[in-house]
Design a protein around this motif. Structure first.
Motif, PDB file in Angstrom:
ATOM      1  N   VAL A   1       1.829  -8.268  -2.332  1.00 49.83           N
ATOM      2  CA  VAL A   1       2.346  -9.047  -1.208  1.00 49.83           C
ATOM      3  C   VAL A   1       2.893 -10.384  -1.681  1.00 49.83           C
ATOM      4  N   GLU A   2       4.101 -10.715  -1.216  1.00 50.07           N
ATOM      5  CA  GLU A   2       4.695 -12.034  -1.470  1.00 50.07           C
ATOM      6  C   GLU A   2       4.055 -13.017  -0.499  1.00 50.07           C
ATOM      7  N   ASP A   3       3.449 -14.066  -1.032  1.00 49.50           N
ATOM      8  CA  ASP A   3       2.748 -15.037  -0.188  1.00 49.50           C
ATOM      9  C   ASP A   3       3.456 -16.386  -0.108  1.00 49.50           C
ATOM     10  N   GLY A   4       4.657 -16.457  -0.675  1.00 50.16           N
ATOM     11  CA  GLY A   4       5.398 -17.712  -0.655  1.00 50.16           C
ATOM     12  C   GLY A   4       5.335 -18.462  -1.971  1.00 50.16           C
ATOM     13  N   THR A   5       4.619 -17.914  -2.947  1.00 50.39           N
ATOM     14  CA  THR A   5       4.488 -18.579  -4.242  1.00 50.39           C
ATOM     15  C   THR A   5       5.280 -17.869  -5.341  1.00 50.39           C
ATOM     16  N   ILE A   6       6.229 -17.013  -4.957  1.00 45.56           N
ATOM     17  CA  ILE A   6       7.047 -16.219  -5.873  1.00 45.56           C
ATOM     18  C   ILE A   6       6.145 -15.349  -6.764  1.00 45.56           C
ATOM     19  N   VAL A   7       5.512 -14.396  -6.118  1.00 45.09           N
ATOM     20  CA  VAL A   7       4.585 -13.480  -6.777  1.00 45.09           C
ATOM     21  C   VAL A   7       5.374 -12.456  -7.593  1.00 45.09           C
ATOM     22  N   ALA A   8       5.063 -12.337  -8.867  1.00 42.37           N
ATOM     23  CA  ALA A   8       5.754 -11.385  -9.747  1.00 42.37           C
ATOM     24  C   ALA A   8       5.511  -9.956  -9.264  1.00 42.37           C
ATOM     25  N   GLY A   9       6.594  -9.183  -9.152  1.00 42.38           N
ATOM     26  CA  GLY A   9       6.490  -7.785  -8.765  1.00 42.38           C
ATOM     27  C   GLY A   9       6.211  -7.542  -7.300  1.00 42.38           C
ATOM     28  N   ALA A  10       6.323  -8.568  -6.467  1.00 40.77           N
ATOM     29  CA  ALA A  10       6.033  -8.397  -5.038  1.00 40.77           C
ATOM     30  C   ALA A  10       6.938  -7.331  -4.434  1.00 40.77           C
ATOM     31  N   ASN A  11       6.345  -6.501  -3.563  1.00 35.09           N
ATOM     32  CA  ASN A  11       7.124  -5.446  -2.912  1.00 35.09           C
ATOM     33  C   ASN A  11       6.874  -5.363  -1.410  1.00 35.09           C
ATOM     34  N   SER A  12       6.155  -6.354  -0.867  1.00 35.55           N
ATOM     35  CA  SER A  12       5.930  -6.399   0.574  1.00 35.55           C
ATOM     36  C   SER A  12       5.885  -7.845   1.052  1.00 35.55           C
ATOM     37  N   TYR A  13       6.474  -8.058   2.208  1.00 34.54           N
ATOM     38  CA  TYR A  13       6.415  -9.391   2.808  1.00 34.54           C
ATOM     39  C   TYR A  13       5.133  -9.614   3.585  1.00 34.54           C
ATOM     40  N   ALA A  14       4.536  -8.557   4.089  1.00 33.39           N
ATOM     41  CA  ALA A  14       3.332  -8.703   4.911  1.00 33.39           C
ATOM     42  C   ALA A  14       2.185  -7.912   4.315  1.00 33.39           C
ATOM     43  N   SER A  15       1.003  -8.433   4.466  1.00 29.41           N
ATOM     44  CA  SER A  15      -0.195  -7.720   4.020  1.00 29.41           C
ATOM     45  C   SER A  15      -0.656  -6.776   5.119  1.00 29.41           C
ATOM     46  N   VAL A  16      -1.500  -5.831   4.763  1.00 30.39           N
ATOM     47  CA  VAL A  16      -2.073  -4.919   5.758  1.00 30.39           C
ATOM     48  C   VAL A  16      -2.902  -5.729   6.760  1.00 30.39           C
ATOM     49  N   ALA A  17      -3.630  -6.725   6.279  1.00 36.62           N
ATOM     50  CA  ALA A  17      -4.452  -7.558   7.175  1.00 36.62           C
ATOM     51  C   ALA A  17      -3.570  -8.279   8.200  1.00 36.62           C
ATOM     52  N   TYR A  18      -2.429  -8.823   7.746  1.00 38.76           N
ATOM     53  CA  TYR A  18      -1.516  -9.500   8.680  1.00 38.76           C
ATOM     54  C   TYR A  18      -1.005  -8.507   9.728  1.00 38.76           C
ATOM     55  N   ALA A  19      -0.568  -7.322   9.264  1.00 34.01           N
ATOM     56  CA  ALA A  19      -0.043  -6.311  10.187  1.00 34.01           C
ATOM     57  C   ALA A  19      -1.125  -5.836  11.153  1.00 34.01           C
ATOM     58  N   ASP A  20      -2.329  -5.613  10.651  1.00 35.09           N
ATOM     59  CA  ASP A  20      -3.439  -5.198  11.527  1.00 35.09           C
ATOM     60  C   ASP A  20      -3.654  -6.225  12.633  1.00 35.09           C
ATOM     61  N   SER A  21      -3.682  -7.482  12.259  1.00 36.67           N
ATOM     62  CA  SER A  21      -3.880  -8.559  13.232  1.00 36.67           C
ATOM     63  C   SER A  21      -2.707  -8.644  14.213  1.00 36.67           C
ATOM     64  N   TYR A  22      -1.488  -8.534  13.681  1.00 39.86           N
ATOM     65  CA  TYR A  22      -0.283  -8.592  14.511  1.00 39.86           C
ATOM     66  C   TYR A  22      -0.336  -7.526  15.604  1.00 39.86           C
ATOM     67  N   PHE A  23      -0.633  -6.284  15.221  1.00 42.70           N
ATOM     68  CA  PHE A  23      -0.644  -5.192  16.199  1.00 42.70           C
ATOM     69  C   PHE A  23      -1.853  -5.250  17.120  1.00 42.70           C
TER      70      PHE A  23
END
Length: 163
Positions: free
Chosen positions: A5-27
């Motif tokens: 997950v990309e968290d705003g710190t330029i994570v190497a190899g990031a392939n998702s903008y949102a985490s499962v926890a964020y999506a779970d909470s969102y829904f």
């Protein structure tokens, strides 16, 4: 492939903008119960959603800070390096990917090579009616609940950009 997950710190190899926890909470906050299944399926859906968002790279208002993914951005629009609109759109697209398995449907192509928007056929006294997508217009909003978030991050067609 690992789920990163990309968290705003330029994570190497990031392939998702949102985490499962964020999506779970969102829904959960929205009472959407179709976001279910194993975390591995949710992760795959979030990666598909991020891939879909990445297709808009050249159309975002901000500029990329240079990570694997377009965001985090330069934040010149004041929306934040990882805007909530981006995370929410990613969740909405991921839900569609989770339910259908894809976000990209193959268009029906006519023998002439043009994509059809509508095809009508009648056999008795012959009626064939074809409507083609107008390729000069912008894309049709296929996912309105997700597109409404992403649209806020894109350069509008009537915006003048000066170099």
């Amino acid at each position: 492939m690992a789920f990163i997950v990309e968290d705003g710190t330029i994570v190497a190899g990031a392939n998702s903008y949102a985490s499962v926890a964020y999506a779970d909470s969102y829904f959960t906050d929205r009472g959407i119960v179709t976001w279910t299944g194993a975390n591995s399926l949710k992760q795959a859906a979030l990666i598909l959603a991020t891939d879909y968002v990445e297709a808009f790279k050249g159309k975002f208002k901000d500029t990329s800070l240079g990570g694997t993914l377009f965001f985090p951005s330069s934040n010149v629009t004041g929306m934040g390096e990882m805007p909530s609109q981006l995370l929410n759109a990613t969740c909405e697209y991921a839900l569609r990917a989770l339910v259908s398995g894809t976000l990209d449907s193959d268009p029906t192509i006519d023998a002439t090579g043009y994509p059809l928007s509508e095809l009508e056929k009648t056999v008795g006294p012959l009626t064939t009616k074809k409507k083609f997508f107008n390729t000069s217009t912008s894309r049709v909003s296929r996912f309105p609940s997700a597109d409404k978030y992403l649209k806020q991050l894109l350069i509008s067609s009537n915006t003048v950009i000066r170099g």
